[in-house]
Design an enzyme around this catalytic site. Structure first.
Site, short mmCIF file in Angstrom:
data_model
loop_
_atom_site.label_atom_id
_atom_site.label_comp_id
_atom_site.label_asym_id
_atom_site.label_seq_id
_atom_site.Cartn_x
_atom_site.Cartn_y
_atom_site.Cartn_z
N GLU A 12 -26.88 1.48 -0.62
CA GLU A 12 -26.11 1.10 -1.80
C GLU A 12 -24.94 0.20 -1.44
OE1 GLU A 12 -28.28 3.03 -4.97
OE2 GLU A 12 -26.79 1.44 -4.84
N ASP A 24 -39.45 0.62 -3.94
CA ASP A 24 -39.52 -0.67 -4.64
C ASP A 24 -38.95 -1.85 -3.86
OD1 ASP A 24 -37.04 0.54 -4.85
OD2 ASP A 24 -36.73 0.07 -6.96
N GLU A 78 -35.63 7.28 -17.78
CA GLU A 78 -35.71 7.18 -16.32
C GLU A 78 -37.12 7.46 -15.81
OE1 GLU A 78 -33.59 6.61 -12.54
OE2 GLU A 78 -33.57 5.89 -14.60
N GLU A 84 -33.62 -3.50 -14.31
CA GLU A 84 -34.93 -3.93 -13.80
C GLU A 84 -35.81 -4.58 -14.87
OE1 GLU A 84 -33.14 -1.37 -10.85
OE2 GLU A 84 -33.45 -1.09 -13.00
#
Length: 590
Positions: free
Chosen positions: A146, A291, A395, A414
């Site tokens: 992150e 991803d 989610e 996204e």
């Protein structure tokens, strides 16, 4: 009984078939127009400009509120108009502490969005605030992944925008600037290195204390995306400062993950132990936990031109379509269920869960970059159908029960990202209509007293008091670029690439010219190799029926590579497995 989701997908299928994309054009002389064509075939210039300004207003409502009520803390609480920082009282609260580290996160993450909006004055002010007030010498334990994508990527992007002699976004350079953002980026990245130094396999520990290194007794399980999505930022930094250690560390981690693939299927799991190299989670999919690993294999090749990255992406993409794709063979023809990428067991490719997650909506964008346009359109259509059903994306969505499994929506970008990239690739006005729906939903459902709030449940639209930094860094940015057709990013799309956090980096020759004396792919430390081999004794077994596919239109444009789109394969449904919780590299908590 036909579900409402199935009917919506049929409607979208008709909408997409009504328009010609690529080299074709909508036939404006045909009459009469169908109901679908009347709805989606065009959008007026005045409407597009209004949407652009409404998106700009949305960004500044969030940004100005952050600066007024939250700065210098990391995030804005948009309901109670206050700031949020690390949870020092509860160090085990990783949903907060993985991300927030007392470094004005939202301001740093939003720097290049200010540039893209053409606000050079505010950009220079923000750069001054960051340089004068932010320090990474903090007793904060944060997640390497992150901090890398949100902070390091933002600092590198802002520095490179300042250094751009063409000044496409205006005069961004403070007159006193002397590379301070790059110095901060180098300092931050150096604080990540203990995550690699203390590893027995070469995979980075998921967390570091910015002052002390890897905390004693730290957890050793990390998601694949967390360990394998560092190469873009680390590679750019290595080239800017002339130090190969960052790129070498990231490439070594990718090579280790590659060696840990299942010998039968070639698939990766979603959670791995960095000390043993053994899979803790054996779910394989295109969403949370995996991803951005796929994304960065392709983007690293686009940036740096290493054939190994290209080859790994090609093989991985083939296996994804072989094992994870369900539904009819072709998106816009034939019969059967709408195509869907499911979560599978890495050992045999059998269906492991009946849910998909909202991060998978970004996969359509990867397919655009890979030139697999029909698949990208089909993937996006599924998530738009879910968005239309709830107004946002839950989610997790259970595709078997046609209902959400995990209810919240934390303003994720996204789906917006894929919408923008599909519009850039097709110029189909359908995606402007999708963008309008997104903007309307965000303003109607998430706008709070002083910002935009997380939706706690898509069923009753209750809100949580949190606005994550990626709302300004990505969600607003992609939506603005969708409507701002004359933005320098859009007019010079061959010059820029987005990181997984939406930061823009230049597609510049100097990024492809650097080679290091050390062969980055030739060897792994013998002790690490022993640990990897023990975790996966079949690592040297070759996979049968390996095929290479090559990314298409986008790569041909940006790098001159002669390419063709990958072809689709389908595989029968496998048995369902247990509901793996997975490893969220983008955690969420109130």
């Amino acid at each position: 009984m036909v579900s409402t989701l199935s009917l919506s997908l049929v409607f979208l299928h008709l909408a997409l078939q009504s328009f010609c994309y690529g080299e074709c054009a909508f036939n404006i002389f045909r009459y009469p127009l169908t109901r679908v064509e009347r709805k989606y075939a065009s959008i007026s210039e005045n409407e597009r400009l209004r949407l652009k300004e409404d998106t700009r207003d949305m960004f500044y409502f969030g940004y100005d509120s952050y600066m007024k009520y939250a700065y210098p803390k990391d995030e804005l609480n948009p309901i109670y108009c206050s700031g949020r920082g690390p949870d020092y009282d509860n160090p085990s609260n990783i949903n907060i502490n993985d991300i927030l580290g007392d470094y004005s996160l939202t301001l740093i993450d939003a720097l290049d969005t200010l540039a893209i909006l053409g606000d050079a004055e505010e950009f220079r002010k923000a750069v001054k605030l960051v340089i004068e007030n932010v320090s990474f010498d903090k007793n904060s334990t944060v997640q390497v992944f992150e901090a890398n994508i949100r902070l390091l990527g933002a600092l590198l992007s802002a520095h490179l925008l300042i250094q751009d002699e063409n000044k496409p976004f205006g005069d961004l350079e403070p007159e006193w600037y002397d590379g301070e953002l790059l110095e901060m980026a180098s300092d931050l990245a150096s604080r990540f290195l203990p995550a690699f130094d203390n590893s027995k396999t070469g995979l980075p520990y998921p967390r570091v204390n910015l002052r002390e290194g890897v905390p004693e007794g730290s957890r050793t399980d990390t998601c694949t995306a967390g360990a394998g999505s560092l190469l873009v930022e680390f590679g750019v930094l290595s080239r800017l400062i002339g130090d190969p250690v960052y790129e070498m560390s990231a490439r070594r981690a990718n090579k280790v993950l590659w060696k840990l693939r299942n010998s039968k299927t070639g698939l990766l799991g979603n959670v791995v132990d960095v000390n043993t190299g053994k899979w803790v989670g054996e779910l394989s999919g295109v969403g949370a936990g995996l991803d951005s690993f796929y994304e960065y294999l392709l983007k690293a090749y686009i940036l740096f031109g290493h054939p190994e990255d290209f080859s790994m992406f090609n093989e991985t993409y083939t296996l994804i379509k072989q094992y994870m794709r369900r539904g009819r063979p072709h998106c816009n023809s034939g019969s059967g269920d709408h195509p869907l990428y499911v979560n599978v067991d890495m050992k045999n490719g059998g269906t492991q869960t009946t849910w998909i997650d909202s991060l998978q909506a970004a996969f359509a964008g990867i397919q655009v970059l890979a030139g697999d346009m029909e698949e990208a359109i089909c993937t996006h259509a599924l998530y738009y159908t879910i968005w239309r059903k709830y107004g946002v994306l839950p989610e997790r969505f259970n595709w078997q029960r046609i209902s959400p499994d995990v209810m919240f929506y934390p303003l994720r970008p996204e789906f917006v990202e894929s919408t923008y990239l599909l519009y850039q690739a097709t110029r189909n006005p359908f995606y402007l209509h999708v963008g309008r729906d997104i903007l309307t939903s965000l303003n109607n459902l998430t706008k709070a007293q002083c910002g935009y709030a997380t939706i706690h449940s898509v069923l009753d639209m209750t809100l949580e008091d949190r606005m994550e930094s990626f709302f300004l860094s990505e969600t607003c940015k992609y939506l603005y670029l969708l409507f701002d057709v004359d933005n320098p990013v859009n007019l010079n799309s061959q010059r820029y690439m987005f990181t997984t956090e939406g930061h823009i980096l230049p597609l510049a020759p100097w990024l492809r010219q650097q080679t290091w004396d050390t062969d980055l792919f030739s060897s792994v430390d013998p002790v690490m190799q022993a640990n990897i081999s023990q975790a996966n004794p079949w690592e040297n077994c070759s996979l049968s029926s390996q095929r290479e596919t090559t990314p298409g239109v986008y790569l041909e444009r940006v790098s001159g590579v002669n390419t063709s789109a990958a072809q689709s394969e389908t595989r029968p449904h496998g048995g369902s497995g247990s509901d793996q919780p997975g490893c969220y590299c983008r955690p969420h908590s109130n």
